[in-house]
Design an enzyme around this catalytic site. Structure first.
Site, PDB file in Angstrom:
ATOM      1  N   CYS A   1       1.003  -1.153   0.021  1.00  0.00           N
ATOM      2  CA  CYS A   1       0.061  -0.231   0.061  1.00  0.00           C
ATOM      3  C   CYS A   1       0.871   1.245   0.008  1.00  0.00           C
ATOM      4  CB  CYS A   1      -1.004   0.032   1.037  1.00  0.00           C
ATOM      5  SG  CYS A   1      -0.080   0.057   2.727  1.00  0.00           S
TER       6      CYS A   1
ATOM      7  N   HIS B   1       5.690  -5.036   8.675  1.00  0.00           N
ATOM      8  CA  HIS B   1       5.584  -6.374   9.351  1.00  0.00           C
ATOM      9  C   HIS B   1       5.911  -7.477   8.145  1.00  0.00           C
ATOM     10  CE1 HIS B   1       3.637  -5.074  13.470  1.00  0.00           C
ATOM     11  NE2 HIS B   1       5.125  -5.291  13.502  1.00  0.00           N
TER      12      HIS B   1
ATOM     13  N   GLU C   1       0.791  -0.551  16.481  1.00  0.00           N
ATOM     14  CA  GLU C   1      -0.046   0.621  16.243  1.00  0.00           C
ATOM     15  C   GLU C   1      -0.991   0.998  17.108  1.00  0.00           C
ATOM     16  OE1 GLU C   1      -3.926   1.639  13.387  1.00  0.00           O
ATOM     17  OE2 GLU C   1      -2.466   0.070  12.672  1.00  0.00           O
TER      18      GLU C   1
ATOM     19  N   THR D   1      -5.989   0.625  12.247  1.00  0.00           N
ATOM     20  CA  THR D   1      -6.386   0.787  10.763  1.00  0.00           C
ATOM     21  C   THR D   1      -6.448  -0.616  10.075  1.00  0.00           C
ATOM     22  OG1 THR D   1      -3.853   1.070  10.371  1.00  0.00           O
ATOM     23  CG2 THR D   1      -5.261   3.113  10.808  1.00  0.00           C
TER      24      THR D   1
ATOM     25  N   CYS E   1      -8.036   1.429   7.042  1.00  0.00           N
ATOM     26  CA  CYS E   1      -7.398   2.004   5.989  1.00  0.00           C
ATOM     27  C   CYS E   1      -7.899   1.767   4.790  1.00  0.00           C
ATOM     28  CB  CYS E   1      -5.774   2.092   5.927  1.00  0.00           C
ATOM     29  SG  CYS E   1      -5.096   0.607   5.266  1.00  0.00           S
TER      30      CYS E   1
ATOM     31  N   SER F   1       2.045  -9.679  10.527  1.00  0.00           N
ATOM     32  CA  SER F   1       1.278  -8.758  10.141  1.00  0.00           C
ATOM     33  C   SER F   1      -0.032  -8.765  10.087  1.00  0.00           C
ATOM     34  CB  SER F   1       1.508  -8.975   8.524  1.00  0.00           C
ATOM     35  OG  SER F   1       0.563  -8.166   7.696  1.00  0.00           O
ATOM     36  N   SER F   2      -0.988  -7.870  11.008  1.00  0.00           N
ATOM     37  CA  SER F   2      -2.166  -7.674  11.137  1.00  0.00           C
ATOM     38  C   SER F   2      -3.077  -7.961  10.025  1.00  0.00           C
ATOM     39  CB  SER F   2      -2.558  -6.574  12.034  1.00  0.00           C
ATOM     40  OG  SER F   2      -3.951  -6.626  12.279  1.00  0.00           O
TER      41      SER F   2
ATOM     42  N   SER G   1       2.001  -5.211   3.256  1.00  0.00           N
ATOM     43  CA  SER G   1       3.413  -5.179   3.677  1.00  0.00           C
ATOM     44  C   SER G   1       4.152  -6.286   2.879  1.00  0.00           C
ATOM     45  CB  SER G   1       3.762  -5.271   5.199  1.00  0.00           C
ATOM     46  OG  SER G   1       3.065  -6.340   5.736  1.00  0.00           O
TER      47      SER G   1
END
Length: 330
Positions: free
Chosen positions: A23, A52, A137, A175, A205, A233-234, A277
Site C-alpha cells: 500500500c 511487518h 499501532e 487501521t 485504511c 502482519s495484522s 506489507s
C-alpha cells in the site's frame, strides 16, 4: 471440477486478487529507510520493524538498517526512523531528549487517528479504541494520551468499559482490523454508548478495506486461498481469517518455500493475495512454485486500482513515491 483433477491433486489455475501487496503507507516507509541510508550512510536505526514483513526487514538490514525497540540501543547523534505503525508521545519525547535526527515513517492514515485523538482530548473526550492488545499501532495510538483511552478487542470487552461522562466519549479503530469484526464491535459500542462520537471517516485504511473486499470476491471463485504475509502482519492475518470465514481454506505463508503440495489435493483453483506489507516479488515466487505444482493458467481478477501516494518527509529528496515504488518492484 473433474474426478480426474480431484484425484491428481494438481494445481490447475491461479487467480490473483486485485488489489494485493504494498500500500502507499508501506511504500513510503520503505522509501524513507532507503533514502536515509543513501543520504546519511549506514547504519540507520529504525524503532521496531519498519513494516511487518520478514523479507522487507531482512533486505533493509542488508542495506544498513538496524532495527531496535529500546532507544537506549541507539548511539548519540544517530539517525532514527519511527516505523509505519507510529509511536507514543513518550517515545517521541525520549528521541528528542537524546538528540537523534528523526524521520517519521508513520503511515499518514495512522497519523490521522493520532491527530483526531489529540484534538478530541483537548475537548474533554475519553476514548474507546478497537484493536489488538500489544500491536505497535495500538500502543502508539494509546500512547498519544496519558490515560483515558480504553482498549476493546471484542464485543465482550465493551461491557467492561467505564467512563466518567458518556456524552464525552469517542471511538477510534486500529487501521488494519477485519472490517466485519470492527463493525460488529462498533455496533456493540454504539448500543452501550448511544452518544459515542465516531470518526468522520472510518479509521480502517483504504488498503485494508480493498484487500478484504477482494478476498471476499476471490474466495467464491477458488478452492483455496494463499495469503503472502508474515505472521506479525495484522492485515495479512485478517485476509486468511476472512477466507476461512467465507468457507474457503486459507493458508498464510512468508515465502514460496512454505507452500505444501498436500494443501492442493482436490483444490485445483488457487486464489493468491498478499498483505499490504508483502512485496510483489514474493507473489511472483509463489506463482513460480505453483507452476511447478501444475498450474497452467494465471489470471488477475478485476478490482480496484490504487493510485494513492504519500509525500516523503522533508530532507529525503524529490523523487516521487510512484517512481520509487516502480524501482523497487523492478
Amino acid at each position: 471440477m473433474t474426478t480426474e483433477t480431484t484425484s491428481t491433486g494438481r494445481v490447475q489455475e491461479v487467480v490473483l486478487a486485485q488489489p494485493r501487496g504494498f500500500c502507499a503507507g508501506v511504500d513510503r516507509a520503505i522509501e524513507i529507510v532507503e533514502r536515509a541510508i543513501t543520504r546519511f550512510g549506514a547504519p540507520i536505526y529504525v524503532r521496531h520493524e519498519i513494516v511487518h514483513n520478514t523479507y522487507v526487514v531482512n533486505d533493509l538490514k542488508a542495506k544498513g538498517a538496524i532495527f531496535i525497540e529500546d532507544l537506549a540501543d541507539v548511539p548519540p547523534g544517530a539517525t532514527l526512523i519511527f516505523s509505519a505503525h507510529g509511536v507514543s508521545q513518550a517515545v517521541r519525547r525520549e528521541a528528542a531528549a537524546r538528540g537523534f535526527e528523526v524521520f517519521d515513517a508513520t503511515c499518514p492514515l495512522v497519523t490521522k487517528v493520532h491527530v483526531e485523538v489529540a484534538k478530541l482530548r483537548r475537548e474533554g473526550y475519553d476514548f474507546i479504541m478497537i484493536g489488538h492488545k500489544g500491536h505497535p499501532e495500538v500502543e502508539g495510538t494509546m500512547g498519544q494520551l496519558d490515560g483515558g483511552i480504553h482498549l476493546v478487542e471484542d464485543v465482550e470487552d465493551v461491557a467492561k468499559v467505564v467512563v466518567p461522562d458518556e456524552s464525552r466519549l469517542a471511538v477510534v479503530t486500529q487501521t488494519t482490523l477485519s472490517v466485519d469484526d470492527a463493525a460488529e464491535i462498533l455496533a456493540a459500542v454504539k448500543r452501550r454508548f448511544p452518544q459515542v462520537r465516531e470518526p468522520k471517516q472510518q479509521d480502517i485504511c483504504y488498503a485494508t478495506q480493498n484487500r478484504q473486499d477482494a478476498v471476499k470476491v476471490l474466495s467464491a471463485e477458488v478452492d483455496i486461498v494463499i495469503v503472502v504475509g508474515s505472521p506479525t502482519s495484522s492485515n495479512s492475518n485478517r485476509l486468511r481469517e476472512l477466507a476461512e470465514r467465507l468457507g474457503t481454506p486459507g493458508f498464510m505463508i512468508d515465502s514460496a518455500a512454505e507452500l505444501r503440495a498436500e494443501w492442493f489435493e482436490g483444490r485445483p483453483r488457487v486464489g493468491l493475495t498478499a498483505g499490504a506489507s508483502a512485496p510483489e516479488l514474493l507473489v511472483d515466487q509463489v506463482i513460480a512454485r505453483l507452476r511447478e505444482l501444475g498450474a497452467l493458467a494465471v489470471r488477475k481478477m478485476p478490482g480496484v486500482e490504487e493510485h494513492i501516494e504519500f509525500p516523503l518527509p522533508k530532507g529525503l529528496g524529490d523523487k516521487s513515491m510512484a517512481e520509487a515504488a516502480a524501482q523497487r518492484q523492478n
